[in-house]
Design a protein around this motif. Structure first.
Motif, PDB file in Angstrom:
ATOM      1  N   SER A 159       0.820  -1.207   0.000  1.00 58.53           N
ATOM      2  CA  SER A 159       0.000   0.000   0.000  1.00 58.53           C
ATOM      3  C   SER A 159       0.855   1.259   0.000  1.00 58.53           C
ATOM      4  N   VAL A 160       0.252   2.320  -0.526  1.00 57.49           N
ATOM      5  CA  VAL A 160       0.873   3.642  -0.584  1.00 57.49           C
ATOM      6  C   VAL A 160      -0.164   4.648  -0.108  1.00 57.49           C
ATOM      7  N   SER A 161       0.202   5.438   0.895  1.00 59.88           N
ATOM      8  CA  SER A 161      -0.649   6.540   1.369  1.00 59.88           C
ATOM      9  C   SER A 161       0.228   7.781   1.493  1.00 59.88           C
ATOM     10  N   LEU A 162      -0.253   8.885   0.975  1.00 65.77           N
ATOM     11  CA  LEU A 162       0.445  10.160   1.104  1.00 65.77           C
ATOM     12  C   LEU A 162       0.010  10.784   2.426  1.00 65.77           C
ATOM     13  N   THR A 163       0.952  10.937   3.355  1.00 70.55           N
ATOM     14  CA  THR A 163       0.595  11.443   4.683  1.00 70.55           C
ATOM     15  C   THR A 163       0.985  12.892   4.904  1.00 70.55           C
ATOM     16  N   GLN A 164       1.901  13.401   4.084  1.00 71.49           N
ATOM     17  CA  GLN A 164       2.305  14.798   4.233  1.00 71.49           C
ATOM     18  C   GLN A 164       2.786  15.328   2.895  1.00 71.49           C
ATOM     19  N   SER A 177       8.490  18.345  -1.001  1.00 72.38           N
ATOM     20  CA  SER A 177       8.665  16.949  -0.621  1.00 72.38           C
ATOM     21  C   SER A 177       7.328  16.307  -0.260  1.00 72.38           C
ATOM     22  N   LEU A 178       7.344  14.979  -0.276  1.00 72.83           N
ATOM     23  CA  LEU A 178       6.177  14.179   0.081  1.00 72.83           C
ATOM     24  C   LEU A 178       6.611  13.161   1.131  1.00 72.83           C
ATOM     25  N   LEU A 179       5.719  12.853   2.065  1.00 70.86           N
ATOM     26  CA  LEU A 179       5.969  11.782   3.022  1.00 70.86           C
ATOM     27  C   LEU A 179       4.926  10.702   2.767  1.00 70.86           C
ATOM     28  N   MET A 180       5.415   9.497   2.503  1.00 68.21           N
ATOM     29  CA  MET A 180       4.545   8.367   2.192  1.00 68.21           C
ATOM     30  C   MET A 180       4.593   7.359   3.323  1.00 68.21           C
ATOM     31  N   ALA A 181       3.437   6.766   3.624  1.00 72.03           N
ATOM     32  CA  ALA A 181       3.368   5.620   4.529  1.00 72.03           C
ATOM     33  C   ALA A 181       3.092   4.407   3.662  1.00 72.03           C
ATOM     34  N   GLN A 182       3.878   3.364   3.853  1.00 74.92           N
ATOM     35  CA  GLN A 182       3.690   2.156   3.064  1.00 74.92           C
ATOM     36  C   GLN A 182       3.620   0.944   3.975  1.00 74.92           C
ATOM     37  N   GLN A 183       2.822  -0.029   3.547  1.00 70.09           N
ATOM     38  CA  GLN A 183       2.689  -1.277   4.273  1.00 70.09           C
ATOM     39  C   GLN A 183       2.711  -2.429   3.281  1.00 70.09           C
ATOM     40  N   VAL A 184       3.224  -3.556   3.743  1.00 68.40           N
ATOM     41  CA  VAL A 184       3.203  -4.786   2.960  1.00 68.40           C
ATOM     42  C   VAL A 184       2.410  -5.803   3.765  1.00 68.40           C
ATOM     43  N   HIS A 185       1.364  -6.350   3.139  1.00 66.66           N
ATOM     44  CA  HIS A 185       0.519  -7.361   3.769  1.00 66.66           C
ATOM     45  C   HIS A 185       0.510  -8.637   2.925  1.00 66.66           C
ATOM     46  N   ARG A 186       0.204  -9.730   3.566  1.00 72.00           N
ATOM     47  CA  ARG A 186      -0.092 -11.000   2.901  1.00 72.00           C
ATOM     48  C   ARG A 186      -1.366 -11.519   3.538  1.00 72.00           C
ATOM     49  N   ASP A 187      -2.419 -11.643   2.752  1.00 69.43           N
ATOM     50  CA  ASP A 187      -3.702 -12.146   3.263  1.00 69.43           C
ATOM     51  C   ASP A 187      -4.132 -11.427   4.538  1.00 69.43           C
ATOM     52  N   GLY A 188      -3.984 -10.103   4.560  1.00 66.96           N
ATOM     53  CA  GLY A 188      -4.411  -9.312   5.704  1.00 66.96           C
ATOM     54  C   GLY A 188      -3.418  -9.253   6.850  1.00 66.96           C
ATOM     55  N   GLN A 189      -2.328 -10.005   6.765  1.00 66.69           N
ATOM     56  CA  GLN A 189      -1.321 -10.022   7.835  1.00 66.69           C
ATOM     57  C   GLN A 189      -0.222  -9.011   7.509  1.00 66.69           C
ATOM     58  N   LEU A 190       0.059  -8.122   8.466  1.00 69.16           N
ATOM     59  CA  LEU A 190       1.076  -7.092   8.278  1.00 69.16           C
ATOM     60  C   LEU A 190       2.476  -7.705   8.307  1.00 69.16           C
ATOM     61  N   LEU A 191       3.259  -7.433   7.259  1.00 69.29           N
ATOM     62  CA  LEU A 191       4.623  -7.964   7.160  1.00 69.29           C
ATOM     63  C   LEU A 191       5.687  -6.893   7.359  1.00 69.29           C
TER      64      LEU A 191
END
Length: 148
Positions: free
Chosen positions: A82-87, A92-106
């Motif tokens: 996932s990619v979310s622009l938080t600022q 400049s831009l600050l991005m929050a990113q997450q990697v999941h597998r089947d809903g589980q945060l990795l």
């Protein structure tokens, strides 16, 4: 303006080349998965990186990144990155990113991108049209924290 869902989700399959001998994803590969997700986020907004570079205008480079690894990914997993622009600042831009597998945060990351000239790589303010789009996409999000 192209509308995209927030957060933006890009899927990545884990291949043999992404893993160590035990079939676990090598830590640096998460950076590549996140880079590709950010590139696809920009493309979904109508700004392909090569077109931006060739146009002599502006590109974005990683200025800083912090990563937290929560659980391992494995060979053949289908990941959701996932990619979310938080600022959004003027240059400049600050991005929050997450990697999941089947809903589980990795894995989670915060990534600071800097706007630079495509030809000279000098810092510069974000193009006014892009800035307006980015400002409309900002979300407030907290990254999960490790409990250890």
């Amino acid at each position: 303006m192209t509308m995209i869902e927030q957060p933006f989700i890009w899927q990545a399959r884990v291949y043999w080349e992404d893993t160590d001998a035990g079939g676990v994803v090598y830590h640096a590969r998460y950076v590549a998965f996140m880079e590709r997700a950010r590139s696809e986020w920009m493309r979904a907004l109508g700004w392909g990186q090569e077109a931006m570079r060739r146009g002599g205008g502006q590109v974005f480079v990683v200025r800083a990144m912090s990563l937290d690894f929560h659980k391992p990914a494995h060979l053949d997993d289908l990941l959701q990155v996932s990619v979310s622009l938080t600022q959004c600042r003027r240059a400049s831009l600050l991005m929050a990113q997450q990697v999941h597998r089947d809903g589980q945060l990795l894995a989670t990351a915060q990534v600071r991108l800097a706007a630079v000239g495509a030809e000279d790589f000098r810092p510069q303010p974000i193009n006014a049209g892009m800035l307006a789009v980015f400002e409309s996409l900002q979300v407030q999000t907290e990254l999960p924290r490790n409990k250890g």
